[in-house]
Scaffold this motif. Structure first.
Motif, PDB file in Angstrom:
ATOM      1  N   THR A 237       0.782  -1.215  -0.047  1.00  0.00           N
ATOM      2  CA  THR A 237      -0.014   0.289  -0.031  1.00  0.00           C
ATOM      3  C   THR A 237       0.888   1.274   0.178  1.00  0.00           C
ATOM      4  O   THR A 237       0.389   2.332  -0.395  1.00  0.00           O
ATOM      5  N   LYS A 238       2.105   1.242   0.225  1.00  0.00           N
ATOM      6  CA  LYS A 238       2.973   2.276   0.245  1.00  0.00           C
ATOM      7  C   LYS A 238       3.725   2.484  -0.865  1.00  0.00           C
ATOM      8  O   LYS A 238       3.801   3.767  -1.215  1.00  0.00           O
ATOM      9  N   ASN A 239       3.742   1.585  -1.894  1.00  0.00           N
ATOM     10  CA  ASN A 239       4.267   1.924  -3.062  1.00  0.00           C
ATOM     11  C   ASN A 239       3.278   1.150  -4.368  1.00  0.00           C
ATOM     12  O   ASN A 239       3.425   0.555  -5.000  1.00  0.00           O
ATOM     13  N   GLU A 240       1.814   1.611  -4.001  1.00  0.00           N
ATOM     14  CA  GLU A 240       0.832   1.388  -5.066  1.00  0.00           C
ATOM     15  C   GLU A 240       1.092   1.564  -6.440  1.00  0.00           C
ATOM     16  O   GLU A 240       1.741   2.404  -6.705  1.00  0.00           O
ATOM     17  N   ARG A 459      -6.204  -0.089   2.364  1.00  0.00           N
ATOM     18  CA  ARG A 459      -5.170   0.541   2.541  1.00  0.00           C
ATOM     19  C   ARG A 459      -4.600   0.767   3.927  1.00  0.00           C
ATOM     20  O   ARG A 459      -3.475   0.977   4.218  1.00  0.00           O
ATOM     21  N   ALA A 460      -5.453   0.582   4.993  1.00  0.00           N
ATOM     22  CA  ALA A 460      -5.009   0.632   6.312  1.00  0.00           C
ATOM     23  C   ALA A 460      -4.819  -0.770   6.688  1.00  0.00           C
ATOM     24  O   ALA A 460      -4.151  -0.780   7.956  1.00  0.00           O
ATOM     25  N   LYS A 461      -5.341  -1.968   6.361  1.00  0.00           N
ATOM     26  CA  LYS A 461      -5.366  -3.024   6.943  1.00  0.00           C
ATOM     27  C   LYS A 461      -4.590  -4.106   6.035  1.00  0.00           C
ATOM     28  O   LYS A 461      -4.472  -5.020   6.592  1.00  0.00           O
ATOM     29  N   LEU A 462      -4.339  -3.733   4.879  1.00  0.00           N
ATOM     30  CA  LEU A 462      -3.822  -4.895   3.997  1.00  0.00           C
ATOM     31  C   LEU A 462      -2.304  -5.250   4.403  1.00  0.00           C
ATOM     32  O   LEU A 462      -2.242  -6.551   4.364  1.00  0.00           O
ATOM     33  N   ASP A 463      -1.619  -4.241   4.687  1.00  0.00           N
ATOM     34  CA  ASP A 463      -0.314  -4.796   4.973  1.00  0.00           C
ATOM     35  C   ASP A 463      -0.015  -5.244   6.598  1.00  0.00           C
ATOM     36  O   ASP A 463       0.739  -6.301   6.901  1.00  0.00           O
ATOM     37  N   SER A 464      -0.849  -4.607   7.501  1.00  0.00           N
ATOM     38  CA  SER A 464      -0.587  -5.042   8.808  1.00  0.00           C
ATOM     39  C   SER A 464      -1.761  -6.128   9.216  1.00  0.00           C
ATOM     40  O   SER A 464      -1.354  -7.013  10.104  1.00  0.00           O
ATOM     41  N   GLN A 465      -2.864  -6.297   8.677  1.00  0.00           N
ATOM     42  CA  GLN A 465      -3.894  -7.255   9.121  1.00  0.00           C
ATOM     43  C   GLN A 465      -4.394  -7.910   7.853  1.00  0.00           C
ATOM     44  O   GLN A 465      -5.506  -7.624   7.618  1.00  0.00           O
ATOM     45  N   ARG A 466      -3.364  -8.547   7.031  1.00  0.00           N
ATOM     46  CA  ARG A 466      -3.994  -9.174   5.721  1.00  0.00           C
ATOM     47  C   ARG A 466      -4.862 -10.348   5.869  1.00  0.00           C
ATOM     48  O   ARG A 466      -5.732 -10.628   5.270  1.00  0.00           O
ATOM     49  N   GLY A 467      -4.802 -11.020   7.210  1.00  0.00           N
ATOM     50  CA  GLY A 467      -5.616 -12.319   7.442  1.00  0.00           C
ATOM     51  C   GLY A 467      -7.087 -11.650   7.612  1.00  0.00           C
ATOM     52  O   GLY A 467      -7.918 -12.382   7.199  1.00  0.00           O
ATOM     53  N   ILE A 501      -7.136  -4.795  -5.733  1.00  0.00           N
ATOM     54  CA  ILE A 501      -7.013  -3.778  -6.661  1.00  0.00           C
ATOM     55  C   ILE A 501      -8.324  -2.862  -5.807  1.00  0.00           C
ATOM     56  O   ILE A 501      -9.435  -3.333  -5.807  1.00  0.00           O
ATOM     57  N   SER A 502      -8.095  -1.561  -5.847  1.00  0.00           N
ATOM     58  CA  SER A 502      -8.717  -0.605  -5.171  1.00  0.00           C
ATOM     59  C   SER A 502      -9.288   0.666  -6.225  1.00  0.00           C
ATOM     60  O   SER A 502      -8.196   0.943  -6.845  1.00  0.00           O
ATOM     61  N   ARG A 503     -10.280   1.300  -5.799  1.00  0.00           N
ATOM     62  CA  ARG A 503     -10.439   2.449  -6.490  1.00  0.00           C
ATOM     63  C   ARG A 503      -9.534   3.562  -6.154  1.00  0.00           C
ATOM     64  O   ARG A 503      -9.161   3.520  -5.080  1.00  0.00           O
ATOM     65  N   ALA A 504      -9.106   4.304  -7.084  1.00  0.00           N
ATOM     66  CA  ALA A 504      -8.191   5.491  -6.640  1.00  0.00           C
ATOM     67  C   ALA A 504      -9.056   6.345  -5.867  1.00  0.00           C
ATOM     68  O   ALA A 504      -8.499   6.824  -4.795  1.00  0.00           O
ATOM     69  N   THR A 505     -10.312   6.699  -5.949  1.00  0.00           N
ATOM     70  CA  THR A 505     -11.246   7.422  -5.050  1.00  0.00           C
ATOM     71  C   THR A 505     -12.403   6.532  -5.103  1.00  0.00           C
ATOM     72  O   THR A 505     -12.845   6.029  -6.177  1.00  0.00           O
ATOM     73  N   PRO A 506     -13.126   6.447  -3.937  1.00  0.00           N
ATOM     74  CA  PRO A 506     -14.460   5.415  -4.005  1.00  0.00           C
ATOM     75  C   PRO A 506     -15.249   5.831  -5.016  1.00  0.00           C
ATOM     76  O   PRO A 506     -16.164   5.179  -5.131  1.00  0.00           O
ATOM     77  N   ARG A 507     -15.552   7.430  -5.051  1.00  0.00           N
ATOM     78  CA  ARG A 507     -16.608   7.864  -6.060  1.00  0.00           C
ATOM     79  C   ARG A 507     -16.310   7.579  -7.539  1.00  0.00           C
ATOM     80  O   ARG A 507     -17.085   8.187  -8.229  1.00  0.00           O
TER      81      ARG A 507
END
Length: 597
Positions: A237-240, A459-467, A501-507
């Motif tokens: 998430t730091k170097n998306e 973005r907040a949980k994928l690196d620290s809490q992938r499970g 894969i995530s949206r660059a912005t939610p909208r």
């Protein structure tokens, strides 16, 4: 000086106990009204019963109702704070039973809608009142869930049902149900009145089937494969990395239009012919929620399992197994003349929009995550790429494999499956079937939108809490992940690459970024998902046995849109032909084309 005057004594010379009625003062004008003592805790009954002949009539009956109408089956406080019935019956007993409160009459028009067991005692912290916060601050409580098992309320949020709920963390079953859109889904195909239903099979019957199948036989391989780019495994998430639109051609031809399968069928290579996409849906049918349909063609001793162009097999579902999945807008009602027949504008978070978005993401992530400088040609070129085609082909390899479905040695029931792989690992011998890779992608749209299924912020949980992220996806997309795993196993792939894969912005549903990519072995991932291949082969064998007993013709296996049931219909041979479904096919192709542009 103080004095005391004796009250007047009204004597009854007749000898009966109490004063005579003739000597009663004028103020005792309610002397004929029966006495009915009541408590403040008694439930309010009827004030007057005009249909009871024994209760009197007129004004006297109304007055009697005022005095005795509050009598009921009250419950007084007993030892330990519990409410008892004995004291209430003794205190409230009297001659005014016509005005008592009867519990049965009030609920005669009601029906039972929920029969789960309520907790009888808290885990710790003493008694909990229904309607209050129940449970101690430090100790949780167990509340029975819909399946009868214990569900931890836990800690300060462990409230029993019946009061303010179980807190914002745990929640309770049925919380905010009135805000959920329980709209019924439409079938994936219109059921014509001319179709005749032959079989109806519930999912719980399919879940009990088992069949062990040996390793398959590789018949042939076609296409060209590129090497998987290992740099995508190091994305965080730091170097998306932004998702790019790659212009490549990839074919998803149905079974009957495959020239290789037609050639194998002319040689009686197998009994059943299909593709891995169609077969995975059938093998994972008990997990499916959305509707689907499979066209079955019986010709001689052969059985072809086909898909419709523009049908549900050409798109990817999103959060199909979530408790509150995404919904499509309500179609206009042509019979409602008060409202104009203007269709509601579809949201970017509707079920159809998310499905097209997920399909676009899966295709482009597979095209982008390979290195085209390293290519391996399989035994034969791509069978669907014509000589007039000029656009570049995507990395794709087709492996035609033969599985034996016979239970005994005398049975000759085989299934020929066209499987697909997306890439190969650098340094592996892809021509010999080594180091093959299948590539898929999960997408995040808006964690706060309806249908997100409680997914955490990647973005907040994928690196620290992938499970936690993986567990949520396994719950919300159980069917989709199971189909991807089955397809990888059928193709003989060693690795399954899944991109996040995530949206660059939610909208904005047009720009996406790659947050991470994970590698897993299909057999191990199937065990984590609790996917039973033996159960899937049992389903395939049962459907094959049913169809082989039918005469030659065309049939359709349809998943009910709102029930865990599949139905088999006999349809005319002209059903789903190019002339009949021209408009539907163009709609599906245009919608998919608009999503990929």
């Amino acid at each position: 000086m103080a004095s005391f005057t004796l009250p007047p004594i009204h004597d009854n010379p007749g000898g009966a106990w109490g004063p005579s009625t003739s000597t009663l003062p004028e103020q005792f004008k309610f002397k004929d009204i029966p006495y009915a003592p009541y408590s403040k805790a008694d439930k309010l009954g009827r004030f007057a019963d005009w249909n009871d002949s024994q209760a009197g009539a007129g004004v006297n009956q109304t007055q009697a109702g005022v005095l005795g109408g509050l009598q009921g089956q009250s419950a007084a406080r007993g030892p330990g704070g519990r409410r008892t019935q004995t004291q209430a019956q003794a205190f409230g007993s009297g001659s005014a039973s016509a005005f008592a409160y009867f519990h049965v009459e009030d609920e005669a028009s009601f029906s039972l809608v929920d029969n789960y067991n309520k907790p009888t005692a808290p885990r710790r912290g003493g008694f909990a009142r229904g309607g209050g916060r129940g449970g101690a601050r430090g100790g949780g409580q167990y509340a029975s869930n819909a399946r009868g098992g214990p569900q931890r309320g836990g800690g300060r949020g462990g409230f029993v049902s019946g009061g303010r709920g179980q807190g914002q963390r745990g929640g309770r079953r049925g919380w905010r149900d009135w805000e959920k859109n329980n709209r019924t889904r439409e079938s994936s195909v219109v059921i014509s009145p001319s179709w005749s239903m032959l079989e109806e099979i519930e999912f719980h019957r399919l879940a009990k089937l088992r069949l062990e199948v040996d390793e398959p036989v590789d018949l042939d391989s076609y296409g060209r494969l590129f090497a998987y780019d290992k740099t995508y495994d190091r994305i965080t998430t730091k170097n998306e990395k932004p998702l790019q639109l790659v212009d490549r051609i990839r074919y998803n031809t149905t079974t009957s239009d495959d020239p290789i399968i037609q050639d194998l069928a002319s040689k009686n290579t197998a009994t059943v012919y299909t593709t891995d996409v169609i077969l995975s849906v059938l093998m994972c049918a008990p997990r499916s929620v959305y509707p689907w349909d499979i066209v079955i063609l019986r010709e001689g001793n052969s059985l072809f399992l086909d898909k419709r162009d523009g049908g549900p097999f050409d798109t990817v579902t999103v959060n199909e197994n979530a408790a509150d999945p995404p919904q499509d807008p309500t179609p206009p009602n042509p019979q409602d003349k008060d409202k104009p027949a203007v269709p509601e504008t579809p949201s970017i978070n509707s079920a159809t929009s998310l499905s097209l978005e997920a399909t676009y993401i899966n295709q482009n992530f597979g095209f982008q995550s390979v290195t085209e400088g390293t290519a391996v040609d399989l035994a034969h070129p791509n069978p669907f790429y014509g000589p007039d085609e000029t656009d570049p082909l995507a990395s794709c390899g087709y492996r035609y494999r033969l599985f034996d479905l016979g239970i005994t040695e005398d049975e000759d029931i085989k299934i020929c499956v066209r499987t697909e792989v997306d890439a190969f690992q650098q340094g592996a011998n892809a021509k010999e079937g080594q180091g093959l890779v299948t590539i898929r992608a999960l997408n995040e749209f808006d964690p706060r939108a309806q249908g997100a299924g409680g997914a955490p912020d990647w973005r907040a949980k994928l690196d620290s809490q992938r499970g936690a992220v993986v567990a949520t996806e396994m719950k919300n997309n159980s069917c989709k992940l199971a189909k991807w795993t089955v397809q990888s196993v059928l193709a003989g792939a060693e690795l399954l690459k899944i991109g996040y894969i995530s949206r660059a912005t939610p909208r904005d549903n047009t720009r996406h970024v790659i947050l991470s990519a994970a590698s897993m072995r299909p057999s191990e991932f199937a065990a984590q998902l609790n996917v039973s291949l033996n159960n899937g082969w049992g389903i395939v064998r049962s459907i094959t046995d049913i169809c082989m007993k039918l005469p030659e013709g065309k049939y359709v296996l349809v998943k009910d849109p709102n029930k865990p049931v599949v139905r088999l219909y006999a349809v005319p041979l002209s059903t789903f032909t190019a002339d009949e479904d021209d408009g539907e096919m163009m709609f599906g192709e245009e919608a998919l084309g608009d999503a990929t542009e």
